[in-house]
Motif scaffolding. Structure first.
Motif, mmCIF file in Angstrom:
data_model
loop_
_atom_site.group_PDB
_atom_site.id
_atom_site.type_symbol
_atom_site.label_atom_id
_atom_site.label_comp_id
_atom_site.label_asym_id
_atom_site.label_seq_id
_atom_site.Cartn_x
_atom_site.Cartn_y
_atom_site.Cartn_z
ATOM 1 N N ALA A 111 7.400 0.867 13.010
ATOM 2 C CA ALA A 111 7.144 -1.052 11.710
ATOM 3 C C ALA A 111 8.344 -1.037 11.502
ATOM 4 N N ASP A 112 9.651 -0.336 12.137
ATOM 5 C CA ASP A 112 10.461 -1.185 11.584
ATOM 6 C C ASP A 112 10.909 -1.965 12.757
ATOM 7 N N VAL A 113 10.859 -1.457 13.530
ATOM 8 C CA VAL A 113 10.787 -1.658 15.230
ATOM 9 C C VAL A 113 10.575 -3.260 15.522
ATOM 10 N N CYS A 114 9.826 -3.075 14.961
ATOM 11 C CA CYS A 114 8.135 -3.822 15.171
ATOM 12 C C CYS A 114 9.035 -5.922 14.129
ATOM 13 N N LEU A 115 9.426 -4.854 13.041
ATOM 14 C CA LEU A 115 10.085 -5.912 11.803
ATOM 15 C C LEU A 115 11.353 -6.627 11.980
ATOM 16 N N LYS A 116 12.075 -5.537 12.795
ATOM 17 C CA LYS A 116 13.921 -6.069 12.722
ATOM 18 C C LYS A 116 13.461 -7.024 14.253
ATOM 19 N N GLU A 117 12.455 -7.092 15.001
ATOM 20 C CA GLU A 117 12.202 -8.366 15.948
ATOM 21 C C GLU A 117 11.547 -9.102 15.502
ATOM 22 N N ARG A 118 10.704 -8.925 14.734
ATOM 23 C CA ARG A 118 9.840 -10.367 14.036
ATOM 24 C C ARG A 118 8.718 -10.175 14.528
ATOM 25 N N ARG A 119 8.601 -8.928 14.020
ATOM 26 C CA ARG A 119 6.548 -9.473 14.973
ATOM 27 C C ARG A 119 6.165 -8.701 13.821
ATOM 28 N N ARG A 120 4.521 -9.206 13.766
ATOM 29 C CA ARG A 120 3.424 -8.971 12.877
ATOM 30 C C ARG A 120 3.349 -7.749 13.097
ATOM 31 N N VAL A 121 3.362 -7.295 11.534
ATOM 32 C CA VAL A 121 3.188 -5.388 11.360
ATOM 33 C C VAL A 121 2.351 -6.185 9.492
ATOM 34 N N VAL A 122 1.117 -5.472 9.771
ATOM 35 C CA VAL A 122 -0.061 -6.198 8.778
ATOM 36 C C VAL A 122 -0.586 -4.131 8.260
ATOM 37 N N LEU A 123 -0.167 -3.982 7.031
ATOM 38 C CA LEU A 123 -0.467 -3.174 5.964
ATOM 39 C C LEU A 123 -1.885 -2.851 5.538
ATOM 40 N N LEU A 124 -3.568 -2.285 6.312
ATOM 41 C CA LEU A 124 -3.842 -1.951 5.496
ATOM 42 C C LEU A 124 -3.992 -0.841 4.132
ATOM 43 N N LEU A 125 -3.257 -1.505 3.203
ATOM 44 C CA LEU A 125 -2.565 -0.357 2.110
ATOM 45 C C LEU A 125 -3.965 0.408 0.681
ATOM 46 N N ARG A 126 -4.278 1.354 1.421
ATOM 47 C CA ARG A 126 -5.557 2.166 0.442
ATOM 48 C C ARG A 126 -5.173 3.459 -0.595
ATOM 49 N N GLU A 127 -4.970 2.491 -1.403
ATOM 50 C CA GLU A 127 -4.793 3.451 -2.560
ATOM 51 C C GLU A 127 -4.677 2.032 -4.382
ATOM 52 N N THR A 128 -5.505 3.180 -5.149
ATOM 53 C CA THR A 128 -6.039 2.082 -6.330
ATOM 54 C C THR A 128 -6.123 3.398 -6.842
ATOM 55 N N PRO A 129 -6.390 2.962 -7.940
ATOM 56 C CA PRO A 129 -4.972 1.832 -8.920
ATOM 57 C C PRO A 129 -3.775 2.108 -8.787
ATOM 58 N N LEU A 130 -3.092 0.933 -8.729
ATOM 59 C CA LEU A 130 -1.408 1.437 -8.435
ATOM 60 C C LEU A 130 -0.546 1.147 -9.925
ATOM 61 N N HIS A 131 0.858 2.616 -9.349
ATOM 62 C CA HIS A 131 1.204 1.873 -10.689
ATOM 63 C C HIS A 131 2.547 1.297 -10.199
ATOM 64 N N ALA A 132 3.521 1.364 -10.998
ATOM 65 C CA ALA A 132 5.085 -0.512 -10.753
ATOM 66 C C ALA A 132 5.629 0.914 -9.558
ATOM 67 N N GLY A 133 5.513 1.593 -9.312
ATOM 68 C CA GLY A 133 6.575 2.158 -7.650
ATOM 69 C C GLY A 133 6.034 1.648 -6.570
ATOM 70 N N HIS A 134 4.032 2.184 -6.856
ATOM 71 C CA HIS A 134 3.223 1.460 -5.328
ATOM 72 C C HIS A 134 3.857 -0.215 -5.501
ATOM 73 N N ILE A 135 4.167 -0.988 -6.099
ATOM 74 C CA ILE A 135 3.735 -2.717 -6.427
ATOM 75 C C ILE A 135 4.904 -2.936 -5.809
ATOM 76 N N GLU A 136 6.144 -1.793 -6.377
ATOM 77 C CA GLU A 136 7.493 -1.941 -5.791
ATOM 78 C C GLU A 136 7.918 -1.880 -4.761
#
Length: 199
Positions: A111-136
């Motif tokens: 993922a880090d490589v894709c981001l540094k190369e400006r490629r798309r990274v899509v994260l289907l984040l599965r967690e709920t409810p969220l606390h402030a740390g998750h949101i940050e």
């Protein structure tokens, strides 16, 4: 086939392994797309708990499988061209690694490589409810260039089964890579017979 149509699919240990599995199934039938799977140990446990799939059957859906600890894999280098990476589902641990560029294993490294190369990274984040740390963490991953896409179901297409909900979410996620799946239902601005809202 162009290298740019290589797509990395990671399945991590959050609930919702079916999203990654279904993405692999649907991508398998598309010409011109080659999938590279990274499946974590926690994902293997989740697959066993949540689905009727065997881990080896899931691996067989991908064109190439990379060990989650192999940071020397082809997809760990920016010189290996890909269309980007789908993490489905994305655990909070994985989100944290991506947000902080803590690439101790292959999922975060790819993922880090894709981001540094400006490629798309899509994260289907599965967690709920969220606390402030998750949101940050979500905010930091977004600043890094990732797209955080919690798999929140849509209902305008009138899903009749869980499979309908999964397919719609996977289709919308793959849209972000400019990969259009046949059958993905899209909002067309249709009208309803009765649009009145009772007070």
């Amino acid at each position: 086939m162009q290298d740019a149509r290589n797509l990395i699919v990671a399945i991590t240990g959050a609930s919702g392994a079916i999203y990654g599995i279904r993405a692999l199934e649907l991508l398998r039938s598309l010409p011109g797309v080659r999938t590279h799977l990274v499946l974590t140990a926690s994902a293997a446990r989740t697959i066993a708990e949540e689905t009727d799939y065997l881990v080896n059957d899931v691996r067989a859906l991908a064109h190439e499988v990379h060990h989650a600890k192999d940071i020397g894999a082809s997809i760990s280098s920016g010189s290996f061209r890909t269309a980007g990476m789908l993490v489905a589902p994305c655990s909070i641990k994985t989100l944290s690694g991506i947000a902080h560029s803590y690439a101790d294993e292959l999922v975060a490294r790819a993922a880090d490589v894709c981001l540094k190369e400006r490629r798309r990274v899509v994260l289907l984040l599965r967690e709920t409810p969220l606390h402030a740390g998750h949101i940050e963490l979500m905010a930091q991953a977004t600043r890094n260039g990732a797209i955080v896409m919690p798999p929140v179901p849509a209902f305008y297409h009138r899903p009749a089964t869980v499979q309908d909900i999964v397919d719609q979410t996977v289709g919308r996620a793959l849209d972000l890579f400019d990969i259009a799946l046949p059958g993905t239902r899209r909002w067309t601005g249709g009208h309803k017979k009765n649009t009145e809202v009772n007070p």
